[in-house]
Design a protein around this motif. Sequence first.
Motif, PDB file in Angstrom:
ATOM      1  N   PHE A   3       0.871  -1.178   0.000  1.00 52.15           N
ATOM      2  CA  PHE A   3       0.000   0.000   0.000  1.00 52.15           C
ATOM      3  C   PHE A   3       0.902   1.220   0.000  1.00 52.15           C
ATOM      4  N   HIS A   4       0.549   2.229  -0.774  1.00 50.60           N
ATOM      5  CA  HIS A   4       1.369   3.424  -0.945  1.00 50.60           C
ATOM      6  C   HIS A   4       0.438   4.632  -0.842  1.00 50.60           C
ATOM      7  N   LYS A   5       0.580   5.383   0.251  1.00 49.36           N
ATOM      8  CA  LYS A   5      -0.362   6.478   0.501  1.00 49.36           C
ATOM      9  C   LYS A   5       0.341   7.728   1.017  1.00 49.36           C
ATOM     10  N   GLU A   9      -4.187  10.472   2.587  1.00 49.09           N
ATOM     11  CA  GLU A   9      -4.905   9.288   2.126  1.00 49.09           C
ATOM     12  C   GLU A   9      -5.030   8.208   3.200  1.00 49.09           C
ATOM     13  N   LEU A  10      -4.206   8.277   4.224  1.00 54.13           N
ATOM     14  CA  LEU A  10      -4.266   7.285   5.293  1.00 54.13           C
ATOM     15  C   LEU A  10      -5.571   7.406   6.066  1.00 54.13           C
ATOM     16  N   THR A  11      -6.137   6.265   6.427  1.00 50.23           N
ATOM     17  CA  THR A  11      -7.290   6.310   7.322  1.00 50.23           C
ATOM     18  C   THR A  11      -6.769   6.566   8.740  1.00 50.23           C
ATOM     19  N   LYS A  12      -7.643   6.967   9.626  1.00 49.34           N
ATOM     20  CA  LYS A  12      -7.256   7.160  11.025  1.00 49.34           C
ATOM     21  C   LYS A  12      -6.731   5.861  11.616  1.00 49.34           C
ATOM     22  N   ILE A  18       0.266   2.360  12.126  1.00 51.17           N
ATOM     23  CA  ILE A  18       1.641   2.702  11.740  1.00 51.17           C
ATOM     24  C   ILE A  18       2.419   3.200  12.951  1.00 51.17           C
ATOM     25  N   PHE A  19       1.831   4.108  13.703  1.00 54.38           N
ATOM     26  CA  PHE A  19       2.534   4.650  14.868  1.00 54.38           C
ATOM     27  C   PHE A  19       2.748   3.575  15.933  1.00 54.38           C
ATOM     28  N   HIS A  46       3.841   7.014   2.657  1.00 56.22           N
ATOM     29  CA  HIS A  46       3.805   5.907   3.616  1.00 56.22           C
ATOM     30  C   HIS A  46       3.563   4.614   2.839  1.00 56.22           C
ATOM     31  N   LEU A  47       4.435   3.633   3.078  1.00 53.36           N
ATOM     32  CA  LEU A  47       4.330   2.358   2.384  1.00 53.36           C
ATOM     33  C   LEU A  47       4.194   1.255   3.422  1.00 53.36           C
ATOM     34  N   PHE A  48       3.279   0.337   3.192  1.00 50.64           N
ATOM     35  CA  PHE A  48       3.088  -0.713   4.182  1.00 50.64           C
ATOM     36  C   PHE A  48       2.458  -1.952   3.576  1.00 50.64           C
ATOM     37  N   ILE A  49       2.601  -3.037   4.308  1.00 53.20           N
ATOM     38  CA  ILE A  49       2.020  -4.325   3.936  1.00 53.20           C
ATOM     39  C   ILE A  49       1.101  -4.761   5.070  1.00 53.20           C
TER      40      ILE A  49
END
Length: 137
Positions: A3-5, A9-12, A18-19, A46-49
Amino acid sequence: MVFHKSFKELTKEELVEIFKLRQTVFMVEQEIIEVDIDDHDLVCEHLFIKKDGKIVSYARLIEEKEELYIGRVATLKEYRKRGFTTEIIKYLQERHDILAVSSQDIRIDFYKKLDFKVVGRKYKDAGIWHQKMVYIK
């Protein structure tokens, strides 16, 4: 799937996850007693799996001094050694010709395997030895 945001674009829920992930890895596991959340979080990518319905691996991409820096690379302990960090780095390598990372000393070999080269001298950051490394396509 990576995911690349942007921050907006990040949801709450994603932001909290992430934090929490970064605090778990950096503050609890590595005992880094410094503020992790900073103004870069507002403007970086922000990039994540996600696995099992939660964010398990993460990195952010910051444009700073005309360079793209990969930072805050972290994977939850129980999800390590599954290739998630490699997947995020390769995702970035497919999209950018030049990338930089401030690698913790113990991670230098990992980045070398992904074609990053050592640049300059080692330095301490948050009490941990680091090495700037650069990838050039």
